[in-house]
Scaffold this active site. Sequence first.
Site, mmCIF file in Angstrom:
data_model
loop_
_atom_site.group_PDB
_atom_site.id
_atom_site.type_symbol
_atom_site.label_atom_id
_atom_site.label_comp_id
_atom_site.label_asym_id
_atom_site.label_seq_id
_atom_site.Cartn_x
_atom_site.Cartn_y
_atom_site.Cartn_z
ATOM 1 N N THR A 185 0.881 -1.174 0.000
ATOM 2 C CA THR A 185 0.000 0.000 0.000
ATOM 3 C C THR A 185 0.910 1.213 0.000
ATOM 4 O OG1 THR A 185 -0.035 0.114 2.389
ATOM 5 C CG2 THR A 185 -1.761 -1.194 1.365
ATOM 6 N N GLU A 330 -5.663 -3.980 -0.030
ATOM 7 C CA GLU A 330 -5.900 -5.030 0.970
ATOM 8 C C GLU A 330 -7.065 -5.943 0.589
ATOM 9 O OE1 GLU A 330 -5.268 -1.905 1.532
ATOM 10 O OE2 GLU A 330 -4.174 -1.561 3.391
ATOM 11 N N LYS A 439 -14.074 18.062 10.358
ATOM 12 C CA LYS A 439 -14.878 18.053 11.580
ATOM 13 C C LYS A 439 -15.244 19.480 11.942
ATOM 14 C CE LYS A 439 -13.320 13.628 13.136
ATOM 15 N NZ LYS A 439 -12.009 13.033 13.046
ATOM 16 N N TRP A 444 -19.527 16.000 10.956
ATOM 17 C CA TRP A 444 -18.612 15.676 9.862
ATOM 18 C C TRP A 444 -19.092 16.242 8.531
ATOM 19 C CZ3 TRP A 444 -17.007 9.796 10.519
ATOM 20 C CH2 TRP A 444 -16.316 9.666 11.741
HETATM 21 P P1 ADP Z 1 -3.315 3.476 -1.974
HETATM 22 O O1 ADP Z 1 -3.678 3.950 -0.603
HETATM 23 O O2 ADP Z 1 -2.065 2.734 -2.087
HETATM 24 O O3 ADP Z 1 -3.606 4.447 -3.062
HETATM 25 P P2 ADP Z 1 -5.501 1.791 -2.722
HETATM 26 O O4 ADP Z 1 -5.566 1.949 -4.165
HETATM 27 O O5 ADP Z 1 -5.613 0.486 -2.114
HETATM 28 O O6 ADP Z 1 -4.200 2.268 -2.253
HETATM 29 O O7 ADP Z 1 -6.494 2.816 -2.081
HETATM 30 C C1 ADP Z 1 -7.673 2.419 -1.494
HETATM 31 C C2 ADP Z 1 -8.463 3.613 -1.079
HETATM 32 O O8 ADP Z 1 -8.823 4.388 -2.213
HETATM 33 C C3 ADP Z 1 -9.759 3.280 -0.433
HETATM 34 O O9 ADP Z 1 -9.584 2.953 0.921
HETATM 35 C C4 ADP Z 1 -10.542 4.570 -0.637
HETATM 36 O O10 ADP Z 1 -10.211 5.541 0.319
HETATM 37 C C5 ADP Z 1 -10.055 5.048 -1.961
HETATM 38 N N1 ADP Z 1 -10.987 4.709 -3.029
HETATM 39 C C6 ADP Z 1 -10.946 3.660 -3.861
HETATM 40 N N2 ADP Z 1 -11.965 3.687 -4.719
HETATM 41 C C7 ADP Z 1 -12.692 4.776 -4.429
HETATM 42 C C8 ADP Z 1 -13.887 5.367 -4.950
HETATM 43 N N3 ADP Z 1 -14.533 4.854 -5.976
HETATM 44 N N4 ADP Z 1 -14.336 6.495 -4.376
HETATM 45 C C9 ADP Z 1 -13.689 7.051 -3.339
HETATM 46 N N5 ADP Z 1 -12.569 6.551 -2.808
HETATM 47 C C10 ADP Z 1 -12.075 5.434 -3.339
#
Ligand code: ADP
Length: 546
Positions: A185, A330, A439, A444
């Site tokens: 990640t 994950e 916040k 929120w």
């Molecule tokens: P990194 O943190 O490495 O960029 P990821 O690609 O695994 O890794 O990121 C996952 C995160 O991306 C999710 O937990 C979420 O916050 C965000 N995310 C993924 N898809 C969407 C979406 N369609 N809309 C909003 N947020 C998203």
Amino acid sequence: MKGLMQDWPLRVSSILDHAARFHGEREIVSRSVEGPIVRTTYAEMNVRARKVAQALRRLGVKEGEVVATLAWNTGRHMEAWYGIMGLGAVCHTLNPRLFAEQLVYIINHAEDKYIFVDLTFVPIVEAIEAQCPNVKGYVIMTDAAHMPQTKLRNALCYETLLDAEDGDFQWVEVDENAACGLCYTSGTTGNPKGVLYSHRSNVLHAMIGATADAMGLKSVDSVLPVVPMFHANAWGIAFSAPMVGAKIVMPGQKMDGDSICELLTTEEVTFTAAVPTVWLMLLQYLEKTGKTLDHLKRVVIGGSAAPRSMIDIFESKYGVEVRHAWGMTEMSPLGTLGSFKAGMEELSHEEKLDIKVKQGRPPYGVEMKITDDDGAELPWDGKAFGHLLVRGPSIAKSYLKGEGGKILDDDGWFDTGDVATVDQRGFMQITDRAKDVIKSGGEWISSIELENLAVGHPKVAEAAVIGIAHPKWDERPLLIVVLKEGETATKEEILHYMDGKIAKWWMPDDVAFIDEIPHTATGKIQKLALRDKFKDYKLPTANAAE
Ligand code: ADP
């Protein structure tokens, strides 16, 4: 009493076997790193992937050892994946957009033995080689004619290595729970953490992803994964597409509007997937050139929130169905997708868009719930926000080497770090990352909702919202805007556009115009960098409150 069914191990090598046997002639088309469009088939890939495995064995790589790739989406990269995994080794996808220190950290942490590297990225590994003493060699993914002059220790030519093998190789029969893939990640805070996929989790995830209401892939599809294989496994497409026998079109390093449009047209692509920034480029290109999308039926947009205006343009102007998706590294990564349920097609245009901006619902294989700060489950009314928790067979139970400690609660739920609502129909909507939520006076405000609204303004190219300290309300939203090329706009103009579309107290206290919004290695807005840039910013409303 036990069932009397066969014990058929779920290994990813069986996916390529199936594709080669039943869809052997189906093509994998790539924009090669060297330039030209090149074509191979599942039958050929099945042989070449075995040659990769043989070559690695000859180099001394053993079952369970880690081999990395630093490469664009191409057929070569895909066959390398299958070769590494088919040997029983673990394929570690490196993201070239990471900072050098982060790459060094994860290469050493994962104990990568070899790195397969595209020509484009040779300078990256040359720069960090000295800090990665345990890497035994670098396989440069090209042919002898294109081998670069490099001082890399033990630089090997991919095609020369494959030429020395005959492809007569039996996939190693590892346990289905053995590791086969590794992806870190991006770690916006702290060090990156390794997510270690198993054969079984990847096969199950590929099945989940291919189902009709998820990505809905079929043998007749021509599939263009723009989402990189180094970003959360290209959302599983390199497994789901061969599983169903779909043609694959790989974009290589070119993801600009012109290049993507060309592939969509010439390769008659019916299905594609990428993050919103890629689609922003494509839609701008289409608008400029007046070109159309004649074959494309469906686009999956995820990784960041897909703006309402983007969904609307794809569907209304170009006749392409948008499936908004959410997931994370994950989760292999698919979590939810927004395909319609019965009755939804009959809704009005605006009502449909109200559903499509949500991130969708989980396919079978993903459990989901939202909870308050004390862990109590919140109602599915589309209003209550809470921590989004998930469970399932392709979701991580811990990070590599126990990094980050225990990540599941006592009931096996994983906290995604996202904040979301779920409506009565089970459609989830991300309102924020827990750390980005604003916040204000104990309540929120969703930064994502404000951003989505702001980019609907015809002059706005991109928008980000962050919380700025406020003497009375704790935090208030600041809207940061990048205007489209050649446009000018005032703060009042933008706020006037937003007024009435959201609760009054959600209205940003100020608008800042900047030239560029910083993005992370996976294309997300870098809120941390923005918060830093605006750390001394004083909102006009702050004085009034003093
Ligand atoms: P990194 O943190 O490495 O960029 P990821 O690609 O695994 O890794 O990121 C996952 C995160 O991306 C999710 O937990 C979420 O916050 C965000 N995310 C993924 N898809 C969407 C979406 N369609 N809309 C909003 N947020 C998203």
